[in-house]
Design a protein around this motif. Structure first.
Motif, PDB file in Angstrom:
ATOM      1  N   LEU A 218       0.846  -1.192   0.000  1.00  0.00           N
ATOM      2  CA  LEU A 218       0.000   0.000   0.000  1.00  0.00           C
ATOM      3  C   LEU A 218       0.882   1.243   0.000  1.00  0.00           C
ATOM      4  O   LEU A 218       2.010   1.208   0.512  1.00  0.00           O
ATOM      5  CB  LEU A 218      -0.899   0.040   1.237  1.00  0.00           C
ATOM      6  N   PRO A 219       0.380   2.371  -0.544  1.00  0.00           N
ATOM      7  CA  PRO A 219       1.159   3.618  -0.504  1.00  0.00           C
ATOM      8  C   PRO A 219       0.972   4.337   0.837  1.00  0.00           C
ATOM      9  O   PRO A 219      -0.139   4.414   1.367  1.00  0.00           O
ATOM     10  CB  PRO A 219       0.546   4.433  -1.650  1.00  0.00           C
ATOM     11  N   TYR A 220       2.074   4.838   1.366  1.00  0.00           N
ATOM     12  CA  TYR A 220       2.074   5.599   2.615  1.00  0.00           C
ATOM     13  C   TYR A 220       2.848   6.893   2.396  1.00  0.00           C
ATOM     14  O   TYR A 220       3.715   6.976   1.524  1.00  0.00           O
ATOM     15  CB  TYR A 220       2.753   4.822   3.743  1.00  0.00           C
ATOM     16  N   LEU A 221       2.576   7.855   3.241  1.00  0.00           N
ATOM     17  CA  LEU A 221       3.305   9.111   3.226  1.00  0.00           C
ATOM     18  C   LEU A 221       3.966   9.266   4.582  1.00  0.00           C
ATOM     19  O   LEU A 221       3.291   9.195   5.622  1.00  0.00           O
ATOM     20  CB  LEU A 221       2.334  10.272   2.978  1.00  0.00           C
ATOM     21  N   ILE A 222       5.294   9.421   4.594  1.00  0.00           N
ATOM     22  CA  ILE A 222       6.014   9.691   5.839  1.00  0.00           C
ATOM     23  C   ILE A 222       6.062  11.200   6.010  1.00  0.00           C
ATOM     24  O   ILE A 222       6.445  11.936   5.089  1.00  0.00           O
ATOM     25  CB  ILE A 222       7.440   9.110   5.814  1.00  0.00           C
TER      26      ILE A 222
ATOM     27  N   MET B 225      -1.362  -2.269  -4.318  1.00  0.00           N
ATOM     28  CA  MET B 225      -0.601  -1.905  -5.513  1.00  0.00           C
ATOM     29  C   MET B 225      -0.041  -3.143  -6.189  1.00  0.00           C
ATOM     30  O   MET B 225       0.154  -4.176  -5.551  1.00  0.00           O
ATOM     31  CB  MET B 225       0.545  -0.961  -5.139  1.00  0.00           C
ATOM     32  N   ASN B 226       0.274  -3.010  -7.467  1.00  0.00           N
ATOM     33  CA  ASN B 226       0.885  -4.085  -8.240  1.00  0.00           C
ATOM     34  C   ASN B 226       2.267  -4.443  -7.704  1.00  0.00           C
ATOM     35  O   ASN B 226       2.663  -5.592  -7.706  1.00  0.00           O
ATOM     36  CB  ASN B 226       0.976  -3.653  -9.711  1.00  0.00           C
ATOM     37  N   ALA B 227       3.016  -3.441  -7.229  1.00  0.00           N
ATOM     38  CA  ALA B 227       4.382  -3.665  -6.753  1.00  0.00           C
ATOM     39  C   ALA B 227       4.780  -2.552  -5.796  1.00  0.00           C
ATOM     40  O   ALA B 227       4.223  -1.453  -5.837  1.00  0.00           O
ATOM     41  CB  ALA B 227       5.359  -3.700  -7.933  1.00  0.00           C
TER      42      ALA B 227
ATOM     43  N   PHE C  21      -0.686   5.089  -9.248  1.00  0.00           N
ATOM     44  CA  PHE C  21      -0.098   3.751  -9.228  1.00  0.00           C
ATOM     45  C   PHE C  21      -0.946   2.764 -10.012  1.00  0.00           C
ATOM     46  O   PHE C  21      -2.074   3.058 -10.399  1.00  0.00           O
ATOM     47  CB  PHE C  21       0.145   3.266  -7.799  1.00  0.00           C
ATOM     48  N   VAL C  22      -0.350   1.586 -10.226  1.00  0.00           N
ATOM     49  CA  VAL C  22      -1.056   0.477 -10.848  1.00  0.00           C
ATOM     50  C   VAL C  22      -1.509  -0.437  -9.714  1.00  0.00           C
ATOM     51  O   VAL C  22      -0.705  -0.854  -8.878  1.00  0.00           O
ATOM     52  CB  VAL C  22      -0.149  -0.295 -11.831  1.00  0.00           C
ATOM     53  N   SER C  23      -2.801  -0.731  -9.686  1.00  0.00           N
ATOM     54  CA  SER C  23      -3.353  -1.591  -8.635  1.00  0.00           C
ATOM     55  C   SER C  23      -2.975  -3.049  -8.891  1.00  0.00           C
ATOM     56  O   SER C  23      -2.536  -3.411  -9.981  1.00  0.00           O
ATOM     57  CB  SER C  23      -4.871  -1.452  -8.581  1.00  0.00           C
ATOM     58  N   LYS C  24      -3.161  -3.860  -7.894  1.00  0.00           N
ATOM     59  CA  LYS C  24      -2.826  -5.281  -7.989  1.00  0.00           C
ATOM     60  C   LYS C  24      -3.581  -5.965  -9.124  1.00  0.00           C
ATOM     61  O   LYS C  24      -3.084  -6.907  -9.737  1.00  0.00           O
ATOM     62  CB  LYS C  24      -3.115  -5.970  -6.655  1.00  0.00           C
ATOM     63  N   ASP C  25      -4.786  -5.475  -9.435  1.00  0.00           N
ATOM     64  CA  ASP C  25      -5.579  -6.076 -10.508  1.00  0.00           C
ATOM     65  C   ASP C  25      -5.352  -5.403 -11.865  1.00  0.00           C
ATOM     66  O   ASP C  25      -6.127  -5.598 -12.792  1.00  0.00           O
ATOM     67  CB  ASP C  25      -7.060  -6.121 -10.151  1.00  0.00           C
TER      68      ASP C  25
ATOM     69  N   HIS D 136       3.337  -7.431 -19.570  1.00  0.00           N
ATOM     70  CA  HIS D 136       4.110  -6.880 -18.457  1.00  0.00           C
ATOM     71  C   HIS D 136       3.931  -5.370 -18.510  1.00  0.00           C
ATOM     72  O   HIS D 136       3.807  -4.787 -19.588  1.00  0.00           O
ATOM     73  CB  HIS D 136       5.612  -7.184 -18.623  1.00  0.00           C
ATOM     74  N   TRP D 137       3.967  -4.713 -17.348  1.00  0.00           N
ATOM     75  CA  TRP D 137       3.846  -3.253 -17.298  1.00  0.00           C
ATOM     76  C   TRP D 137       5.094  -2.689 -16.644  1.00  0.00           C
ATOM     77  O   TRP D 137       5.638  -3.255 -15.714  1.00  0.00           O
ATOM     78  CB  TRP D 137       2.634  -2.828 -16.482  1.00  0.00           C
ATOM     79  N   SER D 138       5.505  -1.543 -17.124  1.00  0.00           N
ATOM     80  CA  SER D 138       6.647  -0.862 -16.512  1.00  0.00           C
ATOM     81  C   SER D 138       6.155  -0.054 -15.315  1.00  0.00           C
ATOM     82  O   SER D 138       4.972  -0.040 -14.989  1.00  0.00           O
ATOM     83  CB  SER D 138       7.294   0.082 -17.526  1.00  0.00           C
ATOM     84  N   GLU D 139       7.072   0.652 -14.708  1.00  0.00           N
ATOM     85  CA  GLU D 139       6.700   1.588 -13.654  1.00  0.00           C
ATOM     86  C   GLU D 139       5.953   2.753 -14.269  1.00  0.00           C
ATOM     87  O   GLU D 139       6.235   3.166 -15.385  1.00  0.00           O
ATOM     88  CB  GLU D 139       7.960   2.100 -12.946  1.00  0.00           C
TER      89      GLU D 139
END
Length: 188
Positions: free
Chosen positions: A62-66, A81-83, A96-100, A124-127
């Motif tokens: 998951l995305p987080y913000l510090i 997220m996918n990665a 972002f790209v989700s897991k699905d 395959h997907w890039s960043e």
């Protein structure tokens, strides 16, 4: 499961670095894996008060913000997220790209993931990279190639894999307007 926007205290630990002799502070604890996004992406919020990271504290990335000055981190979205290297900051969005396999965004303040574009599932997907305003995203998707095989007897690659190895997989650079959902293949 974290709630979006929950402030999670940082487990700050200071120690002296053996090589430089400088004081180094670790911001996260050992409860999970934490990773900064891929180095070519924007990691800092527009106001420079937050840093984008990813964590698998819940078992999903998951995305987080510090927020170092507040000594907390916040979960930005509960959509997996996918990665770990997937998120990027663009304006007031985390993209972002989700897991699905959906390209989309959540507000940088935290909130629901808005899917915009379903990526082809057999590729395959890039960043993903984001524009500084956060309206546009670019990524590459490419065909999946089979494993390259090599004959044990002489180390030669059979002709069935030579073309894929010589020319690489076919791919498309995809540009997506996140406000309208319009996408364009820029080159391929």
């Amino acid at each position: 499961q974290p709630n979006v926007g929950d402030k999670i205290p940082l487990a700050i630990q200071a120690r002296e670095d053996a090589v430089s002799g400088r004081l180094v502070e670790r911001l996260t604890d050992n409860s999970a894996e934490f990773a900064v996004t891929y180095f070519t992406k924007e990691m800092f919020t527009p106001d420079n008060k937050g840093v984008l990271i990813a964590s698998n504290r819940t078992g999903e990335w998951l995305p987080y913000l510090i927020l170092p000055e507040e000594r907390v981190m916040r979960c930005l979205s509960t959509t997996p997220m996918n990665a770990w290297s997937s998120p990027a900051i663009g304006g007031e969005r985390v993209i972002f790209v989700s897991k699905d396999g959906q390209l989309g965004f959540a507000p940088l303040s935290g909130g629901e993931f808005t899917p915009v574009f379903q990526l082809p599932p057999d590729r395959h997907w890039s960043e993903v990279s984001a524009s500084s305003c956060g309206r546009y995203a670019v990524l590459t998707y490419m065909e999946k190639t089979g494993p390259a095989t090599q004959r044990i007897s002489d180390g030669v690659f059979p002709s069935s894999t030579s073309e894929g190895l010589a020319f690489g997989p076919r791919s498309v650079v995809l540009w997506v307007d996140l406000d309208t959902g319009i996408s364009k293949g820029l080159t391929g």
